[in-house]
Every structure is written in C-alpha cells, then in structure tokens.
Design an enzyme around this catalytic site. Structure first.
Site, PDB file in Angstrom:
ATOM      1  N   LYS A  13      20.594 -31.481 -31.623  1.00  0.00           N
ATOM      2  CA  LYS A  13      20.892 -30.333 -32.432  1.00  0.00           C
ATOM      3  C   LYS A  13      22.073 -29.551 -31.971  1.00  0.00           C
ATOM      4  O   LYS A  13      22.734 -29.846 -31.035  1.00  0.00           O
ATOM      5  CB  LYS A  13      19.380 -29.202 -31.833  1.00  0.00           C
ATOM      6  CG  LYS A  13      19.341 -28.644 -30.101  1.00  0.00           C
ATOM      7  CD  LYS A  13      18.551 -27.818 -30.049  1.00  0.00           C
ATOM      8  CE  LYS A  13      19.262 -26.422 -30.388  1.00  0.00           C
ATOM      9  NZ  LYS A  13      19.985 -25.481 -29.785  1.00  0.00           N
ATOM     10  N   LYS A  18      26.428 -32.812 -28.350  1.00  0.00           N
ATOM     11  CA  LYS A  18      26.846 -34.153 -28.917  1.00  0.00           C
ATOM     12  C   LYS A  18      27.900 -34.484 -29.503  1.00  0.00           C
ATOM     13  O   LYS A  18      27.926 -35.890 -29.034  1.00  0.00           O
ATOM     14  CB  LYS A  18      25.705 -33.322 -30.413  1.00  0.00           C
ATOM     15  CG  LYS A  18      26.088 -35.019 -31.392  1.00  0.00           C
ATOM     16  CD  LYS A  18      24.961 -34.257 -32.539  1.00  0.00           C
ATOM     17  CE  LYS A  18      24.911 -33.310 -33.356  1.00  0.00           C
ATOM     18  NZ  LYS A  18      26.586 -33.105 -33.793  1.00  0.00           N
ATOM     19  N   LYS A  44      30.348 -28.708 -40.005  1.00  0.00           N
ATOM     20  CA  LYS A  44      31.841 -28.134 -39.864  1.00  0.00           C
ATOM     21  C   LYS A  44      32.621 -29.251 -39.671  1.00  0.00           C
ATOM     22  O   LYS A  44      34.151 -28.566 -39.046  1.00  0.00           O
ATOM     23  CB  LYS A  44      30.913 -27.717 -38.123  1.00  0.00           C
ATOM     24  CG  LYS A  44      30.021 -26.684 -38.597  1.00  0.00           C
ATOM     25  CD  LYS A  44      29.637 -25.586 -36.796  1.00  0.00           C
ATOM     26  CE  LYS A  44      29.318 -27.043 -35.829  1.00  0.00           C
ATOM     27  NZ  LYS A  44      28.262 -27.879 -36.163  1.00  0.00           N
ATOM     28  N   ASP A 130      19.245 -31.100 -35.959  1.00  0.00           N
ATOM     29  CA  ASP A 130      17.760 -29.704 -36.303  1.00  0.00           C
ATOM     30  C   ASP A 130      18.126 -29.906 -37.618  1.00  0.00           C
ATOM     31  O   ASP A 130      17.539 -28.694 -37.472  1.00  0.00           O
ATOM     32  CB  ASP A 130      18.202 -28.974 -35.211  1.00  0.00           C
ATOM     33  CG  ASP A 130      19.636 -28.083 -35.516  1.00  0.00           C
ATOM     34  OD1 ASP A 130      20.184 -29.034 -36.121  1.00  0.00           O
ATOM     35  OD2 ASP A 130      19.670 -27.411 -34.597  1.00  0.00           O
TER      36      ASP A 130
END
Length: 284
Positions: A13, A18, A44, A130
């Site tokens: 998520k 991550k 992003k 997520d």
C-alpha cells in the site's frame, strides 16, 4: 544459451515503504554483481529517485504525451551501480486510468526486446498495491513476474492491502498468473508488531521473507536522495537489506496464498485489538 531472467513484483500500500525496500533490494543486488532493472509502476513515478541521487526521470507516459512513437531506451536511465531505471508514470490526477502506464511501458519494453538486449539478471517491478485497477494487476495476472512479494507492516490497512493482493494472486493462479513468494515485514520494531504479522502470515499460509525495522538511517538516506545501501553501506540496516536481497535472489518456489475472507479478517483483527487493550492495561 542465454541466462534466465528473473522477474519479481513487489507490492504494498502507499506509504508502507515499498519503494524504499525495492530500491534497497535493487542496490544490494547490483552491489552483488547482478544486472538489474527497476521498473516503477506507480503513477507518481517516484520509485527510482533514490537510485539517482534524488533525481526524477521522465516516465514512459510523459514521453508518449510528447510524441506518438518512443524508443524504449529514451525511457531508460542508469542509477546507482548501473541499475537501469524505468518509470511507467500515470495520467494527470482525475483523468484516465492509473494502470495504463504499466500496460503501455511493459508492452514497449517487450516489443523492443529491451530485457534481452541489456542481458539483465533481474527486473524488479515496484507496484502500488492498494489501488483496484486492471493495470496494477498486470505483473500478476499475465505472469510477467515470476514471484510476487508484498511489503506490509503490522498496521491493519497494510495487512488489508496485502490480503487483497493475495485474493488477486489466488484468482489468477489457475490461468498462469504469478505466485506469492512471501511477506517483507516492514517497520517491525516490537515483539507485539512481530506477533501480529506472524499471525497473519500463519493464517494465510505465507512465509515471512525478512523483518525490516523502522530506522532513522533510512530516513537520513532518503532525505539525501539515496538508498541506505549507498548512503550508509556499513550500517546494520544496510546489512538487513543485503540479507533480504540474498533471500530473494535464492528464492525459487512461490505458492498460492490463502487469503482471509472479509468476516475472517475482521474477526482476526478484532481479536488483536482486544489483546492490545489487555496488554496496555497490564502495563498500566
């Protein structure tokens, strides 16, 4: 005879660490002598910036917005230790499908046979875990990645996202989809946090690949635009990431997880909530 390329997808998520984890794995693998590409699959487009001194690179979708045809090598930039960095990118907020960048970028690299030409040992996909969107399922659904790992803390929403990923892996497993290698337990600094993530892993029949504590060393490295492997190579945290990379490199057998159903997950989390209250009362 060409060597076998190992393709790995790391999900988690947003905000769980991550990309931090993925970049340190990539850095540790290239430090060990492997040829690595990190493929940022987050709209992003910020997966690879700590591999390049904090510098962001144009994404595949950025380049395609400027012209109809793009040479794949225009989207590939080298970072720490020669790591090949690619960002899929995404649309402007509120416009289009966030997963389109992944689909487009994967197709571009495959069509132009980039993996073969670069003679890579590893391609590591850093995927937002997520968001419910078909594009984000591509590495799992189409079996592009051979092994899938998820980064999760002991927080409920991180576990909830991991459990959803397990559902997707289970669904696509019968159609040649990627299988689960295990959980990378992040931000684990207390025994209680470890007990929670261990119990979730046991309930879903999932191995824990590595426990990674929250560390100020990581924060300092990221603020300088670097991975821990590069910024603090002799630190304890760097050794943890090296061990994680070694375990992933040696990993050969992934399996179908056993995700919890909605009611099971809620009952499981409620029991841990009660235990936390009991523990606080006992400490008071």
């Amino acid at each position: 005879m060409s060597k076998k390329l190992k393709q790995i997808a790391i999900y988690g998520k947003g905000g769980i660490g991550k990309s931090t984890t993925t970049s340190n794995i990539s850095a540790a693998l290239v430090e060990a002598g492997y040829k690595v590409m990190q493929f940022g699959a987050d709209p992003k487009a910020d997966s690879t910036n700590t591999l390049r001194g904090g510098e962001y690179i144009p994404s595949v979708l950025d380049l395609l917005a400027e012209r109809r045809r793009v040479d794949a090598y225009e989207a590939i930039f080298q970072g720490f230790g020669g790591i090949y960095c690619v960002e899929a990118g995404g649309p402007q907020p509120g416009v289009g499908c966030a997963g389109r960048g992944i689909i487009t970028a994967v197709e571009l690299l495959k069509q132009q046979r980039v993996f073969e030409e670069l003679d890579l040992d590893y391609v590591i996909y850093d995927v937002l875990g997520d968001v419910v969107c078909g594009g984000f399922a591509v590495p799992v659904r189409e079996g592009i990645a051979e092994h899938v790992f998820t980064v999760s803390s002991s927080d409920f929403m991180a576990i909830y996202a991991a459990n959803n990923l397990f559902k997707g892996i289970e669904k696509f497993s019968t159609a040649g989809g990627a299988l689960l290698g295990g959980i990378i337990a992040n931000s684990i600094n207390t025994d209680f946090q470890r007990e929670i993530i261990d119990d979730f892993a046991a309930h879903t029949k999932t191995p824990i690949v590595q426990y990674v504590p929250r560390s100020l060393t990581v924060t300092q490295a990221e603020l300088s635009g670097r991975t821990t492997i590069e910024a603090a190579p002799k630190s304890e945290q760097a050794e943890i990431y090296r061990e994680l990379a070694r375990r992933i490199a040696e990993h050969t057998e992934s399996k179908v997880p056993t995700p919890l159903g909605p009611l099971e997950l809620r009952e499981w989390s409620a029991k841990w909530a009660d235990r936390l209250v009991e523990q606080e009362r006992a400490a008071a």
